[in-house]
Design an enzyme around this catalytic site. Structure first.
Site, PDB file in Angstrom:
ATOM      1  CB  SER A  50      -0.940   0.022   1.214  1.00 54.86           C
ATOM      2  OG  SER A  50      -0.213   0.130   2.418  1.00 54.86           O
ATOM      3  CE  LYS A  91      -2.455   1.522   5.331  1.00 56.75           C
ATOM      4  NZ  LYS A  91      -2.495   0.854   4.003  1.00 56.75           N
TER       5      LYS A  91
END
Length: 254
Positions: A50, A91
């Protein structure tokens, strides 16, 4: 009978002292760098794709141990939130408590409090156009929370996936366990600063002491090698200057 090599003018003795000092200082730098690094940093493995292209899946990263209150926009953080799963996740912080984060403007960019954010790490999507998100959203981040996005917005399961939950997908600052400072394998070094967020209030975080630690360890290694090499090199040079064959035993004071 003595096996000690004769010194001339005290130079051999001085060299021995300096070589010992070099080894001692090198050990302090080498071990100190590792100990300091172990205190400040925690290694992690990137669990998903991601965060590509910034962080590839399986990359070995170093995250500086920080308090969640130190996190700023643009930081890449490691956090653990029960609603997102039991394992640490990685993230990028797109917005902090009090911000209104939205997507997308007419140029496909993320906006924070109405200000567009340039994100050069994003990849083009279908059709070759680079957009900050494939879905439109607008979220007011609750105080004390962080809105998190992956750098690969086409595959990342991030705050956008949890917008129906409490906090509209944001997570408490207390869930942050570290801020990613460097990629050690494959060796990419320090992360590029998130300059697109630099113009927002509070600016961006400064890099941690990774470079200083690396310099200390490298310098310590060099000093240890140089100091340890002095003895054999000095003995070889002494034999040659005395006309003694390198393999012969030198007897002094017989």
């Amino acid at each position: 009978m003595s096996g000690t090599i004769r010194t001339k003018g005290g130079h051999g003795r001085l060299g021995s002292v300096l070589s010992g000092l070099a080894v001692a200082v090198g050990c302090v730098l080498f071990l100190g760098g590792f100990v300091w690094g172990a205190v400040l940093y925690q290694p992690y493995t990137v669990p998903t794709d991601s965060m590509t292209p910034t962080l590839d899946v399986g990359s070995k990263i170093l995250a500086q141990r920080i308090d969640g209150d130190e996190v700023r926009r643009g930081d890449v953080v490691v956090f653990t939130d029960p609603l997102w799963g039991s394992s640490p996740m990685v993230k990028r912080v797109a917005a902090v408590g009090g911000d209104t984060v939205a997507c997308c403007d007419r140029d496909g960019r993320l906006t924070v409090n109405g200000e567009p954010v340039d994100e050069p790490y994003l990849r083009p999507g279908p059709g070759g156009r680079t957009v900050a998100s494939g879905q439109d959203f607008s979220v007011k981040v609750p105080p004390g929370n962080l809105f998190l996005l992956g750098d690969d917005r086409h595959v990342s399961l991030d705050s956008r996936t949890h917008m129906e939950e409490a906090g509209q997908g944001s997570v408490p600052r207390s869930t942050v366990v570290g801020r990613v400072d460097a990629v050690v394998w494959p060796a990419k070094g320090l992360l590029e600063p998130p300059t697109g967020f630099a113009g927002l209030p509070g600016g961006i975080s400064r890099p941690g002491p990774f470079k200083a630690l690396l310099t200390a360890v490298t310098a310590g290694t060099a000093l240890i090698l140089v100091g340890a090499a002095y003895g054999p090199v000095a003995r070889r040079l002494t034999r040659r200057s005395d006309g003694t064959r390198p393999g012969a035993r030198e007897k002094v004071g017989a």
